[in-house]
Design a protein around this motif. Structure first.
Motif, short mmCIF file in Angstrom:
data_model
loop_
_atom_site.label_atom_id
_atom_site.label_comp_id
_atom_site.label_asym_id
_atom_site.label_seq_id
_atom_site.Cartn_x
_atom_site.Cartn_y
_atom_site.Cartn_z
N ARG A 154 0.65 -1.33 -0.13
CA ARG A 154 0.03 -0.16 0.51
C ARG A 154 0.45 0.59 -0.45
NH1 ARG A 154 -5.54 -1.21 1.94
NH2 ARG A 154 -5.36 -2.84 2.82
N GLN A 155 0.87 2.41 -0.95
CA GLN A 155 1.07 3.14 -1.13
C GLN A 155 -0.01 4.38 -0.37
OE1 GLN A 155 2.85 4.19 -5.02
NE2 GLN A 155 3.88 6.53 -3.78
N ALA A 156 0.70 5.29 0.45
CA ALA A 156 -0.16 7.00 1.08
C ALA A 156 -0.71 7.87 -0.13
CB ALA A 156 0.16 6.95 2.57
N LEU A 157 -1.50 8.05 -0.31
CA LEU A 157 -1.30 9.35 -1.46
C LEU A 157 -2.16 9.99 -0.59
CD1 LEU A 157 -2.20 7.22 -4.49
CD2 LEU A 157 -0.23 8.08 -4.02
N PHE A 158 -2.44 11.00 0.33
CA PHE A 158 -2.90 11.98 1.61
C PHE A 158 -2.56 12.91 1.42
CE2 PHE A 158 -0.26 10.31 4.45
CZ PHE A 158 0.58 11.52 5.43
N TYR A 159 -0.85 12.73 0.85
CA TYR A 159 0.12 14.27 0.81
C TYR A 159 -0.49 15.01 0.08
CZ TYR A 159 2.48 11.72 -1.14
OH TYR A 159 3.33 9.62 -2.31
N TRP A 160 -1.45 14.61 -1.31
CA TRP A 160 -1.50 15.60 -2.21
C TRP A 160 -2.74 16.44 -2.26
CZ3 TRP A 160 2.46 16.13 -5.93
CH2 TRP A 160 3.21 15.01 -6.13
N PRO A 161 -3.93 15.28 -2.29
CA PRO A 161 -4.78 16.64 -1.41
C PRO A 161 -4.11 17.53 -0.58
CG PRO A 161 -5.37 14.35 -1.16
CD PRO A 161 -4.38 13.99 -1.35
#
Length: 328
Positions: free
Chosen positions: A297-304
């Motif tokens: 799993r790769q977290a992507l929350f930092y973009w939004p």
């Protein structure tokens, strides 16, 4: 594959619109004290009605915050995980007699605990796919590291151990009973206990015979390893003489523990012998568990979240700065 870990967060999406249209406008009394900041808030509300772009930016900012809170993540392709392994509990004696310097390590005389740390550390590093636990015992026994695949943590905990941490005597029965307790809820496991000691049972709440009954009842296989040289040369007033630093070792107890539980008793008089013992333990048949798969799993929350921050800065630059210039 892309997914949200908490998609229910988006039920809060219409919250600002509901607050805008359902909240009644505040009534301002004629006798109320006029505060400049209230005028600023009124101007902000007026600007939101006259400047559609401001409302659009605020809406996008709210959407970006909710998107980040929903924990977006990218799931990679499923990877097979090794389903074979052993579960080995390591019980290490930290009693006072472990400080006797009768072992050779790289040509130097070292105490027994230092030698155990060196050789056992290499044994831990080779345990890829196995679950390891670590117990220390002296006056009593305590669990230093529960069963884990994290071999580096187990090795670090072993390296940080010191003599006298839990007393000076030896509670072999407590160490065995604690290991049985940790194995009791496990079904598909080897249930192997490697017991490293250099003496006889002199302390503890349970006798070795009582702990032996528990180990036999729960099918825990015990491999006692007696550490310590049988002969060293010491200087005395009458010259050099040979002594046995392991005279207090309870060999019959060690052999009885191994025979009763189906294990094997080992005698480690030197570093080479201890290394050979660990090589024999490597041959223990691993248990085959049910097949498992792991999806990275790769977290992507930092973009939004970064987008929301940029929008907030943009709103501040385009709206509040001109207002301050007009009312400064």
């Amino acid at each position: 594959m892309f997914e949200f870990a908490w998609p229910w967060i988006f039920v809060l999406l219409p919250l600002p619109w509901l607050l805008r249209y359902l909240t009644p406008p505040a009534q301002q009394s004629l006798s109320a004290i006029r505060i400049p900041t209230l005028n600023g808030l009124q101007n902000t509300q007026q600007s939101m009605r006259t400047k559609p772009w401001l409302w659009l930016l605020l809406s996008l900012c709210w959407l970006a915050v909710l998107t980040a809170a929903a924990r977006p993540q990218w799931l990679g392709e499923p990877l097979p995980v090794r389903a074979e392994g052993r579960e080995i509990m390591l019980a290490v004696d930290l009693s006072g007699s472990m400080e006797i310097a009768d072992m050779d390590l790289n040509g130097n005389k070292v105490d027994r605990l230092t030698m155990v740390k060196s050789v056992l550390g290499d044994f831990i590093s080779r345990r890829e796919g196995d679950r390891l636990g670590l117990i220390f015992f002296a006056d009593t026994a305590f669990l230093q590291t529960p069963m884990t695949y994290d071999r580096e943590t187990v090795r670090q905990m072993l390296e940080e151990s010191v003599l006298g941490l839990v007393g000076e005597r030896t509670a072999i029965g407590d160490a065995m009973a604690l290991a049985v307790k940790r194995f009791r809820s496990k079904e598909e496991t080897n249930r192997v206990l490697v017991l490293l000691t250099d003496g006889q049972n002199t302390a503890g709440n349970l006798t070795p015979d009582q702990a032996l009954e528990l180990a036999d009842a729960f099918d825990v296989r015990v491999y006692p390893i007696a550490v310590g040289a049988e002969e060293v040369v010491v200087d005395s007033f009458f010259g050099q003489r040979r002594v046995n630093p392991s005279r207090d070792l309870d060999v019959p107890l060690m052999q009885r523990i191994a025979d009763t539980t189906g294990g094997e008793y080992f005698r480690a008089r030197s570093t080479d012998e201890l290394e050979q013992i660990y090589q024999l333990l490597d041959q223990l048949e691993p248990i085959t568990g049910s097949p498992q798969q792991l999806r990275p799993r790769q977290a992507l929350f930092y973009w939004p979240l970064a987008l929301a921050l940029v929008l907030m800065v943009l709103i501040a630059l385009l709206h509040f700065r001109p207002w301050r210039q007009r009312h400064g």
